[in-house]
Design a protein around this motif. Structure first.
Motif: not given
Length: 255
Positions: A157, A161, A172, A227, A229, A240, A244
């Motif tokens: 993560l 991010v 996330m 992944l 959102c 996102a 990703c």
């Protein structure tokens, strides 16, 4: 077979024949189940069906999204379900633990106003409503199947991010998906741990694939990172997705 029936998946496993071909033997001083060697394909089919159901049902992208949402509901209600202990502590209190059931989401949904943490309770109710109205967490990206050793979810993560986007960090969810044939043998091959006997009754643990089939999987396990959102804001979802996909591209180029 029950799950195959309800999922609408064709089950080709001949379990009656497999059971008929089993016998109890003594191996290294222990009682073990041995199966007739000509049933290797049927045994392999059993393990393959297990993996297949996990791939298309138990660990389907929609199921893992709902799993993540239920986990978030339980975290939010950690201190509102019971008046004297937290939900996490209930495992050490038998009476409280036995009161928990599959109806926990209904219990939370109809729970009256709570003075201990009313904001968390309302957020949990909103999440449950999202599950029931199919407004699930959005799958923004997933890695291709591989045998890579991924980092922990928190590290992944942070890699995606960064340190400057707290809104996206809170929105996330990283889900690690592992598929295998049961990992019974050292290499992941389930037949390595099985005993087989031939028509003369001689028991052997050797697989001898070349005697029964050349169709052997190249790999006995695979991993994927999914992944999600949490946000329903289209701008956050698009951000996102971009982050990703950039992370996946970096990992592909570095591997």
């Amino acid at each position: 077979m029950r799950d195959c029936y309800y999922f609408g998946v064709n089950c080709t496993l001949d379990w009656r024949r497999m059971v008929h071909m089993m016998k109890i033997v003594v191996k290294d001083g222990q009682l073990r189940i041995a199966i007739r060697d000509k049933e290797r394909d049927n045994v392999f089919n059993m393990f393959y069906l297990r993996m297949h159901l996990r791939r298309i049902a138990y660990q389907h992208a929609t199921c893992t999204a709902i799993d993540a949402m239920i986990a978030d509901v339980l975290k939010l209600c950690n201190d509102v379900v019971f008046p004297d202990i937290t939900l996490a502590e209930s495992i050490n209190h038998l009476d409280h633990y036995l009161s928990l059931s599959d109806h926990i989401l209904d219990t939370i949904s109809f729970m009256p106003h709570c003075n201990r943490n009313p904001e968390h309770l309302q957020q949990a109710k909103d999440l449950i409503n999202r599950i029931r109205t199919r407004r699930l967490y959005t799958l923004v990206a997933e890695t291709p199947p591989s045998n890579c050793n991924f980092k922990g979810t928190d590290e992944i993560l942070r890699d995606i991010v960064g340190d400057n986007d707290n809104e996206l960090m809170q929105s996330m969810v990283v889900s690690m998906v592992r598929l295998n044939f049961g990992k019974w043998g050292p290499s992941g091959d389930p037949l390595e741990a099985m005993l087989f006997y031939n028509k003369d009754g001689v028991v052997s643990s050797e697989k001898q694939y070349d005697e029964c089939s050349m169709f052997v999987p190249r790999s006995w396990s695979q991993k994927q990172v999914r992944l999600y959102c949490k946000s329903e804001d289209e701008q956050v979802i698009e951000r996102a997705k971009r982050k990703c996909n950039e992370w996946i591209s970096r990992n592909d180029s570095s591997s």
